[in-house]
Write a protein that holds these residues in place. Structure first.
Motif, short mmCIF file in Angstrom:
data_model
loop_
_atom_site.label_atom_id
_atom_site.label_comp_id
_atom_site.label_asym_id
_atom_site.label_seq_id
_atom_site.Cartn_x
_atom_site.Cartn_y
_atom_site.Cartn_z
N LEU A 150 0.84 -1.20 0.00
CA LEU A 150 0.00 0.00 0.00
C LEU A 150 0.87 1.25 0.00
CD1 LEU A 150 -2.82 1.28 0.19
CD2 LEU A 150 -2.61 1.16 2.68
N ASN A 151 1.94 1.22 0.77
CA ASN A 151 2.89 2.33 0.80
C ASN A 151 3.47 2.57 -0.60
OD1 ASN A 151 5.63 3.17 3.10
ND2 ASN A 151 4.74 4.32 1.45
N ALA A 152 3.86 1.48 -1.28
CA ALA A 152 4.41 1.60 -2.64
C ALA A 152 3.38 2.17 -3.59
CB ALA A 152 4.89 0.24 -3.12
N ALA A 153 2.09 1.82 -3.41
CA ALA A 153 1.04 2.34 -4.28
C ALA A 153 0.94 3.85 -4.20
CB ALA A 153 -0.30 1.72 -3.90
N MET A 154 1.33 4.42 -3.07
CA MET A 154 1.28 5.88 -2.91
C MET A 154 2.56 6.56 -3.37
SD MET A 154 -0.79 6.33 0.68
CE MET A 154 -0.09 4.96 1.61
N LEU A 155 3.49 5.77 -3.91
CA LEU A 155 4.77 6.32 -4.37
C LEU A 155 5.00 6.09 -5.87
CD1 LEU A 155 6.95 5.06 -1.39
CD2 LEU A 155 6.30 7.43 -1.82
N LEU A 156 4.28 5.14 -6.46
CA LEU A 156 4.45 4.81 -7.87
C LEU A 156 3.61 5.77 -8.72
CD1 LEU A 156 4.24 0.93 -7.54
CD2 LEU A 156 6.25 2.22 -8.33
N ARG A 157 4.29 6.68 -9.38
CA ARG A 157 3.59 7.72 -10.15
C ARG A 157 3.02 7.20 -11.47
NH1 ARG A 157 4.76 13.00 -8.54
NH2 ARG A 157 6.27 13.15 -6.84
N ASP A 158 3.70 6.26 -12.11
CA ASP A 158 3.36 5.90 -13.49
C ASP A 158 2.59 4.59 -13.61
OD1 ASP A 158 4.77 8.16 -14.34
OD2 ASP A 158 6.67 7.06 -14.35
N SER A 159 2.05 4.10 -12.51
CA SER A 159 1.26 2.86 -12.56
C SER A 159 -0.22 3.20 -12.49
CB SER A 159 1.64 1.95 -11.39
OG SER A 159 0.70 0.90 -11.24
#
Length: 235
Positions: free
Chosen positions: A114-123
């Motif tokens: 979930l943390n990564a989902a809030m950091l991945l701009r281009d997905s």
């Protein structure tokens, strides 16, 4: 409602919505490892439909934050122990294989994903997660119709806390594994030495019995060779 950019730019904002791990289930199903807790980098990339390198870059840039939310890297003895445990749990499952030679393994928890989902701009998948997060947060704030059933948020927080605890237990067990292995090896060596001492004592006991037999035999022969004492004649 705060803009989506707030999640991308502000860790404080990300931390404020970190309890809504359930939004991941709205966009897809995570492929968990057999322990039911961790996800590999490859499976995180597959979930967000991006290249593995994109996930690795996010980890490099935000490692401290991701580690606070359950990310960890296992190496050496810890890695071998983790793979042995995973293979033991998934015995008979031919759908998952583990490379035999690698130097480290990065592991995500659902919270770290979930943390990564809030950091991945281009997905696009990560963008959908952020949208669900903002909608859920807004619904909770305003008390709208999308409010989950009573107790759901509390249950989710408890499950998230349980995931964090289980990750800590797994780490502790993996750290303890090599120590137990070394102690076991030392006890095995002591046991082997004791077996050697027992064998030497048995050999000594056999030699002592043999020596006693020889001494007894020599005593009997000496007794046979000794002439009887002469009797004195009385005048």
């Amino acid at each position: 409602m705060p803009p989506e950019a707030a999640l991308l730019e502000s860790r404080a904002m990300r931390d404020s919505v970190m309890g809504h791990v359930e939004v991941l289930d709205k966009v897809g199903a995570l492929r968990l490892l057999p322990d039911g807790i961790h996800i590999t980098t490859e499976d995180v990339a597959a979930f967000f439909d991006i290249h593995r390198e994109a996930v690795q870059k996010v980890v490099q840039r935000h490692r401290d934050e991701l580690e606070d939310n359950g990310l960890r890297v296992v190496r050496g003895d810890d890695l071998r122990m983790f793979e042995m445990d995973s293979l033991s749990i998934s015995k008979g499952n031919s759908n998952r294989s583990y490379p035999q030679v690698r130097s480290n393994l990065t592991l995500f928890t659902r919270r770290a994903v979930l943390n990564a989902a809030m950091l991945l701009r281009d997905s696009a998948v990560a963008q959908r997660v952020r949208t669900y997060l903002l909608d859920t947060e807004e619904s909770h704030r305003t008390g709208g119709q999308q409010e989950p059933p009573p107790g759901y948020a509390s249950l989710d927080r408890r499950v998230t806390a349980l995931e964090a605890c289980m990750a800590g237990v797994g780490t502790a067990l993996q750290e303890l594994g090599p120590v137990i292995g070394r102690i076991s090896a030392r006890l095995d060596r002591i046991d082997q030495r004791l077996d050697g001492i027992d064998n030497r004592l048995d050999d000594f006991d056999r030699r002592l019995h043999a020596t006693n037999r020889v001494v007894c035999a020599m005593s009997e022969r000496l007794a046979a060779l000794t002439p009887p004492p002469r009797r004195r004649r009385h005048r």
